[in-house]
Design an enzyme around this catalytic site. Structure first.
Site, PDB file in Angstrom:
ATOM      1  N   ASN A 143      66.413  80.499  23.864  1.00  0.00           N
ATOM      2  CA  ASN A 143      65.574  79.738  24.784  1.00  0.00           C
ATOM      3  C   ASN A 143      64.148  80.304  24.724  1.00  0.00           C
ATOM      4  OD1 ASN A 143      64.171  78.942  27.220  1.00  0.00           O
ATOM      5  ND2 ASN A 143      66.123  78.205  27.988  1.00  0.00           N
TER       6      ASN A 143
ATOM      7  N   ASP B 198      61.447  79.150  26.430  1.00  0.00           N
ATOM      8  CA  ASP B 198      60.625  78.737  27.567  1.00  0.00           C
ATOM      9  C   ASP B 198      59.551  79.763  27.914  1.00  0.00           C
ATOM     10  OD1 ASP B 198      62.231  76.502  27.779  1.00  0.00           O
ATOM     11  OD2 ASP B 198      63.240  77.144  29.610  1.00  0.00           O
ATOM     12  N   HIS B 199      59.926  81.050  27.905  1.00  0.00           N
ATOM     13  CA  HIS B 199      59.008  82.045  28.429  1.00  0.00           C
ATOM     14  C   HIS B 199      57.932  82.467  27.426  1.00  0.00           C
ATOM     15  CE1 HIS B 199      60.867  82.006  32.233  1.00  0.00           C
ATOM     16  NE2 HIS B 199      62.055  82.283  31.725  1.00  0.00           N
TER      17      HIS B 199
ATOM     18  N   ARG C 112      47.450  81.464  30.952  1.00  0.00           N
ATOM     19  CA  ARG C 112      46.006  81.458  30.685  1.00  0.00           C
ATOM     20  C   ARG C 112      45.492  80.100  30.198  1.00  0.00           C
ATOM     21  NH1 ARG C 112      43.056  86.252  29.912  1.00  0.00           N
ATOM     22  NH2 ARG C 112      43.702  87.725  31.521  1.00  0.00           N
TER      23      ARG C 112
ATOM     24  N   HIS D  11      63.648  74.007  28.194  1.00  0.00           N
ATOM     25  CA  HIS D  11      63.820  73.276  29.451  1.00  0.00           C
ATOM     26  C   HIS D  11      62.503  72.579  29.765  1.00  0.00           C
ATOM     27  CE1 HIS D  11      65.052  73.476  33.999  1.00  0.00           C
ATOM     28  NE2 HIS D  11      64.722  72.257  33.609  1.00  0.00           N
TER      29      HIS D  11
ATOM     30  N   ARG E 239      60.742  70.981  32.346  1.00  0.00           N
ATOM     31  CA  ARG E 239      60.809  70.816  33.794  1.00  0.00           C
ATOM     32  C   ARG E 239      59.865  69.711  34.247  1.00  0.00           C
ATOM     33  NH1 ARG E 239      63.267  75.606  36.395  1.00  0.00           N
ATOM     34  NH2 ARG E 239      62.596  74.613  38.317  1.00  0.00           N
TER      35      ARG E 239
ATOM     36  N   ARG F  47      55.942  73.564  34.033  1.00  0.00           N
ATOM     37  CA  ARG F  47      55.409  74.910  34.256  1.00  0.00           C
ATOM     38  C   ARG F  47      55.358  75.751  32.985  1.00  0.00           C
ATOM     39  NH1 ARG F  47      59.886  77.600  38.181  1.00  0.00           N
ATOM     40  NH2 ARG F  47      59.380  75.718  39.345  1.00  0.00           N
ATOM     41  N   HIS F  48      56.156  75.388  31.985  1.00  0.00           N
ATOM     42  CA  HIS F  48      56.098  76.131  30.721  1.00  0.00           C
ATOM     43  C   HIS F  48      56.136  75.182  29.526  1.00  0.00           C
ATOM     44  CE1 HIS F  48      60.405  75.850  31.433  1.00  0.00           C
ATOM     45  NE2 HIS F  48      60.431  76.871  32.258  1.00  0.00           N
TER      46      HIS F  48
ATOM     47  N   GLU G 243      67.114  71.073  27.772  1.00  0.00           N
ATOM     48  CA  GLU G 243      67.569  71.128  29.158  1.00  0.00           C
ATOM     49  C   GLU G 243      66.662  70.245  30.003  1.00  0.00           C
ATOM     50  OE1 GLU G 243      69.356  75.688  29.112  1.00  0.00           O
ATOM     51  OE2 GLU G 243      67.444  75.292  30.112  1.00  0.00           O
TER      52      GLU G 243
ATOM     53  N   THR H 155      63.631  80.211  38.810  1.00  0.00           N
ATOM     54  CA  THR H 155      64.464  79.837  37.682  1.00  0.00           C
ATOM     55  C   THR H 155      65.670  79.080  38.231  1.00  0.00           C
ATOM     56  OG1 THR H 155      65.628  80.649  35.717  1.00  0.00           O
ATOM     57  CG2 THR H 155      65.772  81.997  37.714  1.00  0.00           C
ATOM     58  N   THR H 156      66.467  78.486  37.380  1.00  0.00           N
ATOM     59  CA  THR H 156      67.625  77.719  37.822  1.00  0.00           C
ATOM     60  C   THR H 156      68.553  78.594  38.648  1.00  0.00           C
ATOM     61  OG1 THR H 156      67.447  76.413  35.801  1.00  0.00           O
ATOM     62  CG2 THR H 156      69.479  76.209  37.066  1.00  0.00           C
TER      63      THR H 156
ATOM     64  N   GLU I 276      78.190  73.951  29.985  1.00  0.00           N
ATOM     65  CA  GLU I 276      77.628  75.287  29.905  1.00  0.00           C
ATOM     66  C   GLU I 276      77.868  75.972  31.242  1.00  0.00           C
ATOM     67  OE1 GLU I 276      73.481  77.771  29.078  1.00  0.00           O
ATOM     68  OE2 GLU I 276      73.626  75.656  28.483  1.00  0.00           O
TER      69      GLU I 276
ATOM     70  N   HIS J 194      72.500  82.118  31.397  1.00  0.00           N
ATOM     71  CA  HIS J 194      71.701  82.421  32.579  1.00  0.00           C
ATOM     72  C   HIS J 194      71.879  83.878  33.002  1.00  0.00           C
ATOM     73  CE1 HIS J 194      68.946  81.150  35.727  1.00  0.00           C
ATOM     74  NE2 HIS J 194      69.542  82.047  36.480  1.00  0.00           N
ATOM     75  N   GLY J 195      70.823  84.640  32.785  1.00  0.00           N
ATOM     76  CA  GLY J 195      70.811  86.031  33.191  1.00  0.00           C
ATOM     77  C   GLY J 195      71.423  87.000  32.199  1.00  0.00           C
TER      78      GLY J 195
ATOM     79  N   GLY K 289      67.364  83.452  26.996  1.00  0.00           N
ATOM     80  CA  GLY K 289      65.927  83.330  26.874  1.00  0.00           C
ATOM     81  C   GLY K 289      65.139  84.497  27.416  1.00  0.00           C
ATOM     82  N   HIS K 290      65.144  84.692  28.732  1.00  0.00           N
ATOM     83  CA  HIS K 290      64.233  85.644  29.357  1.00  0.00           C
ATOM     84  C   HIS K 290      64.384  87.048  28.788  1.00  0.00           C
ATOM     85  CE1 HIS K 290      62.778  88.404  32.518  1.00  0.00           C
ATOM     86  NE2 HIS K 290      61.822  87.501  32.649  1.00  0.00           N
TER      87      HIS K 290
END
Length: 246
Positions: free
Chosen positions: A7, A9-10, A18, A43, A45, A49-50, A70, A100-101, A151, A191-192, A214-215
């Site tokens: 993922n 996203d980040h 920026r 994702h 959204r 936001r990303h 997603e 986050t979700t 998932e 997730h996580g 992802g994160h």
């Protein structure tokens, strides 16, 4: 060996902080694929936001593996998905206020909206997945919607405050996986998950076919680069890896 969905996203989160054109999540996706990623997950959204629309469109043209989009059940985003045609669309819950979700879909409560949007996505030849908690009622509702894939939300396992609590949550994930597989659905998880807690899931639940991470992976990439971060995560998915990890 389970598939690894990276993922990105980040990477886009850092760019949007920026308002620059860098770092480019599309370039990150290419590097992740070179390092062995089996899938790229993003994702889109509602608040953008990303990940942005043009990221999704560009990824569809450039990645060589699988694109997993997603998205929430918002008409405009579902319409974009049917236009872009990712390989998989994973329907997720979404609140603007959340960082986050926060949990899985309430498939029972949202069945009408889900059924409508699943039909729209399938008409575009997109494989549909539902992001749900490891809960019997939600799995039964997902099965009733005839999705091919679920998932499982692993957040409760990852946030467990003690080893005993983590073991309990791991058991829930295992039971949910067994139930879904018995109903004919494939199972992914995410997730996580990070480099310290993933291995226990892989060892305990070999029937999980795919992990979307992802994160923690992007955070690791800050120090070692995305290619090494992906290779290290892939190593943790090897079924014969010793319990000690990397």
């Amino acid at each position: 060996m389970p598939r690894l969905g990276v993922n990105i996203d980040h990477v886009a989160t850092l760019r949007q902080a920026r308002g620059t054109r860098y770092p480019d999540p599309v370039a990150a996706a290419a590097l992740a694929e070179q390092a062995g990623a089996d899938q790229i997950t993003v994702h889109l959204r509602e608040d953008r936001r990303h990940i942005q629309d043009y990221d999704v469109r560009t990824l569809r043209k450039t990645i060589s593996t699988v694109l997993n989009l997603e998205l929430a059940c918002h008409d405009a985003i579902v319409a974009l998905a049917t236009e872009v045609r990712p390989d998989t669309a994973t329907l997720v819950p979404e609140r603007r206020q959340e960082l986050t979700t926060e949990g899985g879909l309430n498939v029972v409560k949202e069945q009408k909206a889900l059924r409508k949007n699943i039909a729209r996505l399938r008409e575009a030849s997109i494989r549909v997945s539902l992001f749900i908690d490891p809960d019997r009622v939600q799995i039964e509702a997902a099965h009733a919607l005839e999705v091919d894939l679920i998932e499982l939300h692993t957040g409760a396992y990852c946030a467990a405050p003690t080893a005993a609590a983590a073991a309990t949550e791991l058991q829930r994930l295992q039971e949910a996986t067994n139930m879904a597989r018995a109903a004919g659905m494939s199972v992914a998880a995410g997730h996580g998950l990070h480099y310290e807690n993933l291995r226990a899931v892989v060892r305990s639940i070999p029937a999980i076919e795919e992990y979307n991470i992802g994160h923690s992976l992007v955070a690791r990439a800050v120090f070692v680069g995305i290619e090494r971060a992906v290779r290290e995560m892939k190593q943790l998915l090897q079924p014969n890896l010793e319990a000690g990890g990397l």
